[in-house]
Scaffold this motif. Structure first.
Motif, short mmCIF file in Angstrom:
data_model
loop_
_atom_site.label_atom_id
_atom_site.label_comp_id
_atom_site.label_asym_id
_atom_site.label_seq_id
_atom_site.Cartn_x
_atom_site.Cartn_y
_atom_site.Cartn_z
N TRP A 93 0.74 -0.80 0.17
CA TRP A 93 0.03 0.15 -0.02
C TRP A 93 0.93 1.59 -0.18
N GLY B 210 -1.07 -0.97 -6.14
CA GLY B 210 -1.97 -1.12 -5.40
C GLY B 210 -2.69 0.90 -4.87
N GLU C 296 -4.26 1.87 -8.63
CA GLU C 296 -5.31 1.16 -8.95
C GLU C 296 -6.02 1.52 -7.76
N TYR C 297 -5.83 1.62 -6.61
CA TYR C 297 -7.11 1.87 -6.25
C TYR C 297 -7.62 2.70 -5.23
N PHE C 298 -6.62 3.45 -5.32
CA PHE C 298 -6.92 4.89 -4.46
C PHE C 298 -5.71 6.32 -5.30
#
Length: 185
Positions: free
Chosen positions: A161, A167, A170-172
């Motif tokens: 993270w 990560g 892609e997600y944040f």
């Protein structure tokens, strides 16, 4: 994927630690931990070798419940010791109340050490508490959401993270590349 085959060996000690998280009807959250230590074979007691502790019989068997609010602030704490090696061990439980009001999201380990370190607490209860925060994070979905310009608490706390990692990208993506070299407790 399992580990590689080990060298020839003999089991001596077994430690089981489990955590469970619960959402309560009153809007609070209970995170519970259990620690169970035993020997893998019959073992004589240190103080009296004529007494044998049977394999699997607990040396330590401790339970912990921490109730937190949505902000991960401790509202209540309770622990019990079903098995402990010394008569004075349960005396350490009274100091747990000093953790009420502490936050699991920032400074958790420091709060544990400050309030329960050394002879003020119990090594095994401290170990349960250290990792209880991770169980709380996994239990409470709100922990993984961002508030305004504040990233979720788990970002930049591990390699996966990292603010510069895939990560986060892609997600944040709104926090990708954020300059923060210091990990938070």
């Amino acid at each position: 994927m399992p580990l590689s085959p080990p060298a020839p060996r003999t089991a001596r000690h077994v430690r089981r630690v489990t955590y469970q998280g619960y959402e309560r009807e009153d809007g609070l959250w209970d995170i519970e931990g259990e620690l169970h230590d035993s020997k893998a074979e019959d073992t004589p007691f240190i103080r009296d070798p004529s007494i044998i502790r049977r394999a699997g019989q607990p040396i330590h068997h401790m339970w912990l419940r921490v109730t937190v609010n949505r902000q991960l602030v401790v509202q209540a704490i309770e622990a019990t010791m079903d098995a402990h090696p010394l008569g004075g061990c349960p005396e350490a439980l009274a100091s747990l109340q000093s953790m009420v009001g502490c936050s699991m999201s920032r400074g958790w380990r420091k709060a544990i050490q400050t309030n329960l370190g050394g002879i003020a607490g119990c090594t095994h209860i401290r170990e349960l508490l250290f990792n209880l925060a991770t169980a709380a994070f996994q239990t409470m979905p709100a922990v993984f959401s961002s508030v305004g310009d504040e990233p979720p608490r788990h970002l930049n706390q591990c390699t996966g993270w990292s603010f510069n990692g895939d990560g986060v990208k892609e997600y944040f993506p709104q926090f990708y590349g954020r300059n923060s070299s210091a990990a938070v407790e």
